[in-house]
Design an enzyme around this catalytic site. Sequence first.
Site, mmCIF file in Angstrom:
data_model
loop_
_atom_site.group_PDB
_atom_site.id
_atom_site.type_symbol
_atom_site.label_atom_id
_atom_site.label_comp_id
_atom_site.label_asym_id
_atom_site.label_seq_id
_atom_site.Cartn_x
_atom_site.Cartn_y
_atom_site.Cartn_z
ATOM 1 N N LYS A 55 38.731 -0.802 58.524
ATOM 2 C CA LYS A 55 38.376 -2.208 58.768
ATOM 3 C C LYS A 55 38.571 -3.028 57.491
ATOM 4 O O LYS A 55 38.692 -2.454 56.397
ATOM 5 C CB LYS A 55 36.929 -2.293 59.252
ATOM 6 C CG LYS A 55 35.902 -1.834 58.224
ATOM 7 C CD LYS A 55 34.523 -1.643 58.852
ATOM 8 C CE LYS A 55 33.506 -1.191 57.821
ATOM 9 N NZ LYS A 55 32.254 -0.715 58.453
ATOM 10 N N TYR A 280 37.108 -23.006 30.034
ATOM 11 C CA TYR A 280 36.210 -24.057 30.519
ATOM 12 C C TYR A 280 34.795 -23.871 29.985
ATOM 13 O O TYR A 280 34.248 -22.773 30.018
ATOM 14 C CB TYR A 280 36.149 -24.034 32.050
ATOM 15 C CG TYR A 280 37.438 -24.434 32.720
ATOM 16 C CD1 TYR A 280 38.011 -25.687 32.512
ATOM 17 C CD2 TYR A 280 38.076 -23.544 33.583
ATOM 18 C CE1 TYR A 280 39.182 -26.038 33.151
ATOM 19 C CE2 TYR A 280 39.252 -23.897 34.224
ATOM 20 C CZ TYR A 280 39.802 -25.149 34.003
ATOM 21 O OH TYR A 280 40.954 -25.495 34.625
#
Length: 391
Positions: A55, A280
């Site tokens: 899955k 940043y």
Amino acid sequence: MGQQRVQKITSIGCELGLGARQRAWVEIDLSAIKHNIRELKSLLFPKTALMAVVKADAYGHGAVTVAKTVIEAGADWLGVATVPEGIELRSSGIESPILILGATYTTEQIEAVAHWQLQPTLGSVDAARLYSQTLKDNLPVHLKLDTGMSRLGLSWQQAIEFVQLVHNLPHLQIASIYSHLATAESLDQTVMNLQQQRFETAINQLADINLPVPCKHLANSAATLTDPSLHYDLVRVGLAVYGLYPATSLQSAVNLKPVLQVKARITQVKTIMPQTGVSYGHKFISDRPTLIAVVGIGYADGVPRNLSNQMIVIIRGKKVPQIGAITMDQLMLDVSVIPDLEPGEIVTLLGIDGNEQISADDWAKQLNTISWEILCSFKHRLPRIAIEKIG
Ligand SMILES: *Cc1c(COP(=O)(O)O)cnc(C)c1O
């Protein structure tokens, strides 16, 4: 490992040569998958089947490639979560039985399940009735009991009524009855033992009224590694196929090899002066002249931004620290210990390089999560590149 040769390289969902190993990628070791399946099978009784749970795009590894590899290695069943995941496998020509572990409850889903010869999990009386009304031909179905997970499934106490009902509904052929464990990786086995007891009670009651079910299953990876009495007729193994242990306490059970590696290339190398901010927010400020490398991978590829300033990567078999905020597409490293580093060289974020290794468990620990989530976090922007090693 050192002597192993790369036998073949293919890219999954991406043209090799056009971007595949240019910037950043996920490397999938098919020989490790096969090794892990063999190791897991060595724990099983001959009568016990192995379902590889693929899955979520095979826990981020690439569902079709992993499915074909596990089948080649001897897996009997495939487990997916959703109908589209099952269709993807069938469309690629895979013919093994496929169990949908999640719920399906619309007529569109039921028609697709039947059309693609997938096998559904029925976890409620309503789902069973809708399947029976919608189907035109017989379909194998799998009944899910809730023995303590409190997720999908009918209470174990209603097992008899449920099985009797499904047994009498047209078009439904009971292929298996199963349940799912909530605490199998825990050292404290109290809840797991209680769940097993409830599961067995339900099964014994069914045998007593002469409604035996052909196949019973309960075990995930942790239970498969813990105790053969939890194996029954089939085990549903996810995490261990990908070479990770559900708990450190289970590492002695078998020898698993991690399948996935995350790699990226250095795009620029330069020196910054002391007292220079990086990335940043200037969350990192150099305290000396620092050789930094820019790497072409970021949080949009699935590298968790919460690892900013805490991540360690490997270059040329040496561990080096990541510095400053991880940005969307790029991140920076302090590579002062490798003065002759060149753009284009490969950085290992997860995986092995020389004698050093960084695992999904390391990231999971740092991020206070589980390795399952780390594996599933890599985005499709990263091409999956399958490699196969020969010994
Ligand atoms: C995901 C899943 C598994 C596999 O679990 P792992 O811990 O990864 O082995 C097994 N059974 C069910 C029902 C699942 O949803």
